[in-house]
Scaffold this active site. Structure first.
Site, PDB file in Angstrom:
ATOM      1  N   HIS A  11       0.852  -1.185   0.000  1.00  0.00           N
ATOM      2  CA  HIS A  11       0.000   0.000   0.000  1.00  0.00           C
ATOM      3  C   HIS A  11       0.885   1.230   0.000  1.00  0.00           C
ATOM      4  CE1 HIS A  11      -3.035   2.939   1.345  1.00  0.00           C
ATOM      5  NE2 HIS A  11      -3.910   2.093   0.866  1.00  0.00           N
TER       6      HIS A  11
ATOM      7  N   ASP B 287      -7.998  -4.507  -0.709  1.00  0.00           N
ATOM      8  CA  ASP B 287      -8.459  -4.881  -2.042  1.00  0.00           C
ATOM      9  C   ASP B 287      -8.298  -6.375  -2.298  1.00  0.00           C
ATOM     10  OD1 ASP B 287      -8.926  -2.119  -2.778  1.00  0.00           O
ATOM     11  OD2 ASP B 287      -6.755  -1.932  -2.814  1.00  0.00           O
TER      12      ASP B 287
END
Length: 429
Positions: free
Chosen positions: A305, A363
């Site tokens: 991320h 995700d």
């Protein structure tokens, strides 16, 4: 407590104020740097620049911490619901029982959209991407609700905020129904926020639709996890658009347009496509080898991320939620989940992933969950936009009320041609 930092530029020393937040890194105030030195700072992507002061969301990427108004995301997702989170983000405190009932009532009574929006939708092609429809329809709200576009009026700002939180699920469901050729389903006031959205998406006039409480709770949790995420690309877009004085509907439409990018809101769709490409757990070693090969274009999606350098705190909640949904639907041996779980376990132990801090992010699991619920991949980013709307509105409201806020105007390092004289067309040979 304030302090100063000294910057030496050529033979000149400049004193710059250092501002401290409640938690997190301090910032060096460079707002007067150009006036004092004739220089700008250079920070592509603004990754080391604080563009605003905010009291809404705090992230510690190294420790894997996400706080909404000081409350850990894990506690909000476990014990609260989405509208409670909306209230918290907008007003700064968790609501009392009376405040919660009033807020829920006001949102519920704003869920219908102007009936002319039905005809507005027919102007889109049936095969239009739902995000394209959302950009257009949300921006068009300013043409339907003139009485809540004066940003200098606190009451109009409040009404616009309520309207967007309430109408976003209706517009999202309409975009979905339109894309599959089914009639629109109107909202129903006796249902909670997320159950109402599921019904608008999946009910048909030919038969009764009963909302599954497990799926409703799971989707509500997904909305909470996506409600805000500090100064990300789409939120910064909303703030930048709002800094010009644009009406709130236009600002949120700008945020949706930014979110549409695959590097931002489309990541869960990309992660799902990657899991489908891998196919079975047996093929995971092959794809991990491809991911480690710098010359191979393959990239593992759903890992790492921009901010989190530790395990994404939202991913832990999503992992549990994914299992709950699949168990409820009787999906015991989902090949995508088998690949996801095996890939996660390898990633958490493999030195390559550990060294590069490529931990699974939200995700990684949300795509599987949404697919199991029956949403096509084209709707994933729409659901993200629906959830993030409250964060955008809270950030926009905070910016409007900040007396130090000015119109956004980033600077640049110019590397083009220096000044030169115009040559007529006849003289250019």
């Amino acid at each position: 407590m304030s302090s100063t930092s000294t910057l030496n530029v050529d033979d000149k020393s400049v004193e710059l104020a250092v501002k401290e937040g409640t938690i997190g890194p301090s910032v060096v105030d460079i707002s007067k740097l150009y006036a004092q030195t004739g220089m700008f700072t250079y920070d592509p992507g603004f990754t080391s620049t604080a563009a605003c002061e905010s009291k809404i969301t705090y992230i510690d990427g190294d420790k894997g911490i996400l706080l909404y108004r000081g409350y850990p995301i894990e506690q909000l997702a476990e014990h609260g619901d989405f509208l409670e989170t909306c209230y918290l983000l907008l007003y700064g405190e968790l609501p009392t029982a009376a405040q919660k009932a009033d807020f829920d009532y006001r949102v519920t009574r704003h869920t219908m959209v102007h009936d002319q929006m039905n005809r507005f939708f027919t102007g889109f092609r049936r095969d239009a991407h739902p995000m394209a429809v959302m950009v257009g329809s949300v921006g068009a709200l300013s043409a339907f609700y003139h009485d809540s576009t004066d940003i200098s009026d606190p009451h109009q700002r409040m009404v616009a905020s309520m309207r967007m939180i309430a109408k976003m699920p209706t517009l999202a469901a309409m975009a979905y129904k339109y894309s599959i050729g089914q009639p629109f389903v109107y909202p129903q006031n006796d249902l909670d926020y997320t159950s109402n959205f599921l019904r608008m998406c999946f009910a048909v006039p030919a038969e009764d639709y009963k909302v599954n409480p497990v799926l409703s709770r799971a989707l509500d949790r997904i909305f909470i996890l996506h409600a805000d995420h500090e100064q990300n690309a789409s939120t910064s877009t909303v703030r930048l658009a709002g800094s010009s004085g644009a009406n709130p509907f236009a600002c949120i439409a700008a945020g949706i347009a930014c979110l549409w990018g695959p590097a931002h809101g489309g990541a869960n769709e990309a992660a799902l496509k990657m899991l489908e490409e891998i196919g079975t757990p047996e093929r995971i070693p092959e794809y991990i080898a491809k991911a480690k090969d710098k010359n191979d274009p393959f990239r593992l999606m759903g890992f790492g991320h921009r901010v989190y350098k530790n395990y994404d705190p939202r991913a832990r909640i999503m992992q549990k939620t994914t299992h709950e949904v699949l168990n409820e639907l009787g999906i015991k041996d989902d090949p995508l989940l088998d690949v996801a779980v095996e890939l996660e376990q390898i990633a958490l132990k493999d030195e390559y992933f550990i060294e590069k801090k490529l931990y699974p992010n939200i995700d990684f699991y949300s795509g599987i969950t949404l697919k199991a619920m029956g949403f096509p991949t084209s709707m994933f980013t729409v659901l993200f936009a629906l959830a993030r709307t409250v964060g955008w509105i809270a950030q926009w409201s905070e910016m409007i009320e900040d007396p130090s806020q000015r119109i956004g105007r980033p600077r640049q390092l110019y590397t083009g041609s220096p000044k030169r004289e115009y040559v007529t067309l006849a003289q250019r040979g």
